[in-house]
Design an enzyme around this catalytic site. Structure first.
Site, short mmCIF file in Angstrom:
data_model
loop_
_atom_site.label_atom_id
_atom_site.label_comp_id
_atom_site.label_asym_id
_atom_site.label_seq_id
_atom_site.Cartn_x
_atom_site.Cartn_y
_atom_site.Cartn_z
N GLN A 392 0.84 -1.19 0.00
CA GLN A 392 0.00 0.00 0.00
C GLN A 392 0.88 1.24 0.00
OE1 GLN A 392 -3.70 -1.15 2.78
NE2 GLN A 392 -1.78 -0.83 3.85
N HIS A 523 -6.34 7.73 8.04
CA HIS A 523 -5.64 6.76 7.19
C HIS A 523 -5.84 7.22 5.76
CE1 HIS A 523 -6.04 3.60 10.39
NE2 HIS A 523 -7.19 4.20 10.59
#
Length: 648
Positions: A392, A523
């Site tokens: 990610q 996030h």
RNA sequence: GCCGACGUAGCUCAAAGGCAGAGCGACCGCCUUGUAAGCGGUAGGUUACGGGUUCGAGCCCCGUCGUCGGCUCCA
């Protein structure tokens, strides 16, 4: 990214949402764009119900296509029932994006040959000039009509109770039960349909595939057989659609990954685990290099964290409570249990907690290209788009409440800039708001962040849809989806608030008042997972990467062996300019070399023969087939530089 | 995970239960080429894996693994 795994593992089609959705700027396509599949979503059903209100021409056309597809589904159901007299049970058969399907419970599995038989029978039925007639019936009357059809009986029960429609979704207003009849077939159906089978062009439909599907989408219920088909107004439209399907197949990143030698998946290693070959690795490196530079400019700090952590950490974060089924079994290390990380957030939080933070330190933006591992059921793995190990481009933002709106604005803008830099211009977004029951924190605590997200979307001027009650329990979020060159939608970015982890880890900063305060935590992943992003990028560009991302930017093609020295000298000078070039000095003819470079989608082909050497030039041919003729090497370098900088 | 289809050379695919093949690629040689495939030759296989039926299995049966199309899942 954080607690929210959904965006990285979500299907690329927009599937129906349980909650209510509000389009702030309605987009033309409300149905799933996925090829051949997808589902009729609640939005379009509402659309069908509200058909009395004024509609644009386009909407009208859409409605006509729905009726056409719905009607074709009925005709198909008739053909299937005739094939299994007294044995076929029918479930539901709605129109969907680009076609229709119908679900059946049959005594045996259907074969591809059956589809041909069914299709042939459909053509006969269609040729019979049968009218579709609607009739309202009472629930009891309907039960008599469908006495042998257990699935229909269940639907009737749902309708009578006034609770739910055939998709199991709540119905509004008065419920009327209607049936549609044509030829020898009658179906429980809300409609609408075309007037007669005459309107179904026998040259404009085709059955595509048969697949399993659970009754009412519930995996504890019977598995039915679903036949997918497509129907259009004209044979030309059908042709065009089938062409598009073929085109999509040619762009399939799994196929291109093999053809262009970008990546592979090895049985020896395991499903859903990707091997990046040199060429694919180069594209990924270039993409990451660009993002690294942007993050550095964007005020991010770079952090690195390990791949495993103790069970205690994951207990504290709550992952073992709510995410355990996606986590791999623990490793025993000296009597301690360690887990492979499914997310990076606890590690970044530990970095935050490694010392006391002052309000002056905030905001902190920790970025990491963090590789995570998640268990995915075998049936869901799909090329690069759904894998078990992925990296990610993750970051966690920690800020004070007063900084939050600006931080949101900033991260959204940052995200859009990066997506656009990769050639994704058509971007739209989804704002997920608080679920009334399943939510961390008080309703009030959600208000400011949710509003900040919404305002940021307004300022960014991108279309967005509000998904009421669709947020994960720990906070509201924005997801960004992009459309590729074929109009297919892909979810990449996500920006998610988290009210949960700061509590669990007792995060704090010391404020101006000398007291401890709780920071906001966000996030965010922009490209999402590098694997999925690469898959998307490959399909978007059909493997023909823009020059700045092309693993090989130019191939030098000497016509005869005597040109090799010159060609190598040119190659060296291009490499000295930072360009990625290869020399094709095989003994093949020039034509073959051009063909190979073309098939490898190399942007520049530089042909060199006697004439070029004489002129101190190279003959430039582009991937598009365009022949630019001879060009001095300096001019070529200048041209390529411009193209690279423009990300063209 | 579930339903179905499939798994043959590096790749794409042939081979009614009876000698496992082709094209491309690779390698070797000839050709020295002017904008999408020159010519010839050579090598390459435990037919995914394990079991079974059969005189004989790539083909039929069972299991495992994997791939594909969907479903479910991805709060």
């Amino acid at each position: 990214m954080g607690n929210g795994s959904a965006p990285l593992t979500a299907d690329r089609d927009g599937r129906p949402k349980a909650g209510r959705s509000i389009w702030v700027e309605p987009r033309e396509r409300r149905l799933s764009p996925q090829k051949g599949g997808g589902r009729f979503d609640s939005e379009s059903k509402r659309f069908a119900r509200d058909r009395r209100c004024t509609m644009s021409k386009k909407q009208n056309h859409e409605e006509e296509l729905h009726a056409l597809r719905h009607s074709a589904a009925h005709v198909m159901a008739q053909a299937v029932m005739e094939m299994f007299p007294g044995e076929a049970k029918i479930a539901i058969g709605p129109p969907i994006e680009d076609g229709f399907y119908y679900d059946f419970d049959l005594p045996r599995a259907l074969t591809p040959e059956d589809l041909e038989t069914i299709e042939a029978r459909m053509r006969e039925i269609v040729a019979g000039h049968h009218a579709f007639t609607r009739r309202e019936v009472s629930a009891d009357e309907a039960r008599t009509m469908f006495a042998e059809q257990e699935y229909k009986l269940e639907l009737i029960d749902g309708l009578e109770a006034g609770g739910e429609d055939e998709y199991g979704e709540p119905l509004e207003g008065e419920v009327e039960i209607s049936v549609y009849e044509h030829d020898a077939f009658v179906d429980l159906c809300r409609g609408p349909h075309v007037g007669s089978t005459d309107e179904i062009n026998p040259a404009a439909f085709k059955l595509l595939s048969v697949a399993g599907a659970y009754w009412r989408g519930d995996e504890s219920r019977p598995m039915l057989q679903r036949i997918y088909g497509t129907v259009w107004e004209s044979a030309d439209d059908l042709e065009q659609y089938l062409w598009k399907l073929e085109e999509a197949q040619k762009r399939d990143h799994r196929r291109l990954g093999k053809e262009l030698d970008l990546f592979s998946v090895s049985d020896e290693i395991g499903s859903g685990l990707i091997l990046w070959h040199p060429k694919g690795g180069m594209v990924r490196k270039l993409a990451e290099d660009f993002c690294h530079a942007e993050h550095e400019k964007g005020g991010y700090d770079f952090v690195y964290s390990p791949h495993i952590g103790k069970a205690h950490l994951w207990q504290k974060s709550g992952h073992l409570d709510w995410y355990a089924e996606n986590m791999y079994a623990p490793l025993d290390i000296e009597g301690q249990q360690y887990y492979l990380k499914p997310m990076n957030c606890p590690f970044h939080i530990e970095i935050y907690k490694s010392r006391t933070r002052s309000y002056r330190d905030l905001p902190l933006r920790y970025a990491e290209w963090g590789t995570v591992y998640r268990y995915e059921r075998s049936g869901v793995l799909h090329g690069l788009l759904r894998v078990r190990g992925f990296t990610q481009d993750d970051a966690h933002l920690f800020c004070r409440p007063d900084q939050m709106p600006e931080e949101i604005d900033r991260v959204l803008q940052f995200s859009l800039n990066i997506l656009r830099a990769f050639g994704f211009e058509d971007i739209h977004s989804y704002l997920s708001t608080r679920h009334p029951e399943k939510a961390a924190g008080s309703p009030e605590s959600w208000e400011a962040p949710t509003e900040a997200l919404r305002e940021a979307l307004e300022r960014a001027e991108i279309p967005y849809q509000i998904d009421e009650g669709e947020a994960t329990f720990y906070g509201p979020k924005i997801d960004l989806k992009v459309k590729d060159a074929l109009g297919r939608e892909w979810q990449l970015s996500t920006i998610q608030f988290d009210f949960n982890l700061p509590e669990r880890f007792d995060l704090a900063y010391v404020g101006e008042d000398g007291k401890e305060h709780r920071p906001y935590m966000i996030h965010r992943a922009l490209l999402g997972s590098m694997e999925r992003f690469m898959g998307t990028l490959i399909e978007h560009h059909a493997g023909a990467f823009p020059l700045w991302l092309a693993p090989v930017q130019a191939v030098l093609i000497p016509i005869a062996d005597r040109h090799h020295d010159y060609v190598h000298a040119v190659a060296e000078s291009l490499k000295a300019e930072g360009l990625r070039v290869e020399v094709d000095e095989r003994s093949d003819r020039m034509n073959a070399k051009i063909r190979d470079a073309q098939m490898q989608k190399v942007p520049y082909m530089l042909v060199v023969g006697d004439r070029e050497i004489e002129a101190g030039a190279v003959a430039v041919r582009l991937r598009s087939g365009e022949d630019l003729g001879p060009m001095p090497v300096e001019d070529l370098v200048a041209r390529m530089r411009l193209e690279i900088e423009a990300h063209a």
